[in-house]
Motif scaffolding. Structure first.
Motif, PDB file in Angstrom:
ATOM      1  N   ASN A 131       0.689  -1.188  -0.036  1.00  0.00           N
ATOM      2  CA  ASN A 131      -0.083   0.027  -0.188  1.00  0.00           C
ATOM      3  C   ASN A 131       0.845   1.273   0.100  1.00  0.00           C
ATOM      4  O   ASN A 131       0.404   2.286   0.386  1.00  0.00           O
ATOM      5  CB  ASN A 131      -0.995   0.028   1.058  1.00  0.00           C
ATOM      6  CG  ASN A 131      -1.987  -1.075   1.092  1.00  0.00           C
ATOM      7  OD1 ASN A 131      -2.611  -1.435  -0.102  1.00  0.00           O
ATOM      8  ND2 ASN A 131      -2.244  -1.850   2.203  1.00  0.00           N
ATOM      9  N   ASP A 132       2.045   1.094  -0.344  1.00  0.00           N
ATOM     10  CA  ASP A 132       3.028   2.174  -0.438  1.00  0.00           C
ATOM     11  C   ASP A 132       3.358   2.915   1.038  1.00  0.00           C
ATOM     12  O   ASP A 132       3.528   3.926   0.761  1.00  0.00           O
ATOM     13  CB  ASP A 132       2.710   3.341  -1.372  1.00  0.00           C
ATOM     14  CG  ASP A 132       2.586   2.661  -2.800  1.00  0.00           C
ATOM     15  OD1 ASP A 132       3.257   2.161  -3.199  1.00  0.00           O
ATOM     16  OD2 ASP A 132       1.205   2.772  -3.374  1.00  0.00           O
ATOM     17  N   GLU A 133       3.248   2.116   1.930  1.00  0.00           N
ATOM     18  CA  GLU A 133       3.434   2.550   3.475  1.00  0.00           C
ATOM     19  C   GLU A 133       4.865   2.029   3.769  1.00  0.00           C
ATOM     20  O   GLU A 133       4.968   0.674   3.407  1.00  0.00           O
ATOM     21  CB  GLU A 133       2.329   2.162   4.378  1.00  0.00           C
ATOM     22  CG  GLU A 133       1.065   2.686   4.182  1.00  0.00           C
ATOM     23  CD  GLU A 133       0.864   4.133   4.532  1.00  0.00           C
ATOM     24  OE1 GLU A 133       1.409   4.632   5.276  1.00  0.00           O
ATOM     25  OE2 GLU A 133      -0.343   4.592   4.176  1.00  0.00           O
ATOM     26  N   ARG A 134       5.545   2.946   4.488  1.00  0.00           N
ATOM     27  CA  ARG A 134       6.823   2.428   5.115  1.00  0.00           C
ATOM     28  C   ARG A 134       6.740   1.352   6.159  1.00  0.00           C
ATOM     29  O   ARG A 134       5.753   1.722   7.087  1.00  0.00           O
ATOM     30  CB  ARG A 134       7.645   3.406   5.418  1.00  0.00           C
ATOM     31  CG  ARG A 134       9.256   3.071   5.969  1.00  0.00           C
ATOM     32  CD  ARG A 134       9.880   4.205   6.427  1.00  0.00           C
ATOM     33  NE  ARG A 134       9.406   5.192   7.289  1.00  0.00           N
ATOM     34  CZ  ARG A 134       9.454   6.439   6.968  1.00  0.00           C
ATOM     35  NH1 ARG A 134       9.957   6.927   5.653  1.00  0.00           N
ATOM     36  NH2 ARG A 134       8.834   7.324   7.630  1.00  0.00           N
ATOM     37  N   VAL A 135       7.311   0.319   6.028  1.00  0.00           N
ATOM     38  CA  VAL A 135       7.295  -0.767   7.094  1.00  0.00           C
ATOM     39  C   VAL A 135       8.619  -0.843   7.890  1.00  0.00           C
ATOM     40  O   VAL A 135       8.517  -1.216   8.934  1.00  0.00           O
ATOM     41  CB  VAL A 135       6.680  -2.233   6.460  1.00  0.00           C
ATOM     42  CG1 VAL A 135       5.432  -2.327   6.030  1.00  0.00           C
ATOM     43  CG2 VAL A 135       7.682  -2.692   5.452  1.00  0.00           C
TER      44      VAL A 135
END
Length: 169
Positions: A131-135
């Motif tokens: 989802n294009d979120e930094r993990v």
């Protein structure tokens, strides 16, 4: 490999060193506010959003350091990348060196799997989810990783088009 916080990443980035940055994504969820402001045509929000980065870039460049970035992008450009194309003049004006590289030209380049900042003796990877979120943010100090990423950056840089000359398909 060490996992680090965004704060630690920023400390390492702005510790008085030149760096290289490779970007691979066509969208970044972290920039959703920027993207929304661009869609609304709200230039004041865009300038405010970029002000801290621009100030830091200008200070680093004034101190004699180089900040080079390659954006590997799909064509036609995503709406998000069209946003960046329009606002990137701000960073270039502050002294960042930026080049654009169409994804179709990198098929035979050995490239890292994640966006990265490359320094003389370490690499910082930004790992994103679907989802294009930094993990996570990874810090690698292994000399072979640093060399691989530096070589990948230079190969991409040589193929890429300088910002002022880039005309997307």
């Amino acid at each position: 490999m060490e996992l680090i916080s965004p704060e630690r990443r920023n400390e390492l980035m702005w510790a008085g060193r030149s760096f290289l940055k490779l970007e691979f994504r066509d969208r970044y969820a972290i920039d959703d506010d920027l993207f929304s402001a661009w869609r609304r045509g709200d230039k004041e929000v865009l300038i405010e959003y970029f002000a801290p980065w621009l100030d830091q870039v200008a200070a680093e460049v004034a101190a004699g350091r180089r900040l080079r970035r390659v954006r590997i992008v799909s064509e036609p450009l995503s709406e998000y990348q069209r946003t960046l194309l329009e606002v990137s003049d701000l960073g270039v004006d502050a002294g960042e060196e930026l080049r654009w590289l169409p994804r179709r030209l990198v098929s035979n380049l050995p490239l890292p799997g994640n966006d990265c900042f490359v320094f003389d003796d370490f690499v910082i990877f930004n790992v994103l989810d679907g989802n294009d979120e930094r993990v996570e943010i990874q810090l690698h100090r292994e000399p072979e990783t640093v060399k691989f990423c530096r070589d990948a950056f230079e190969a991409a840089w040589d193929l890429a088009t300088p910002h002022g000359e880039f005309k997307p398909a």
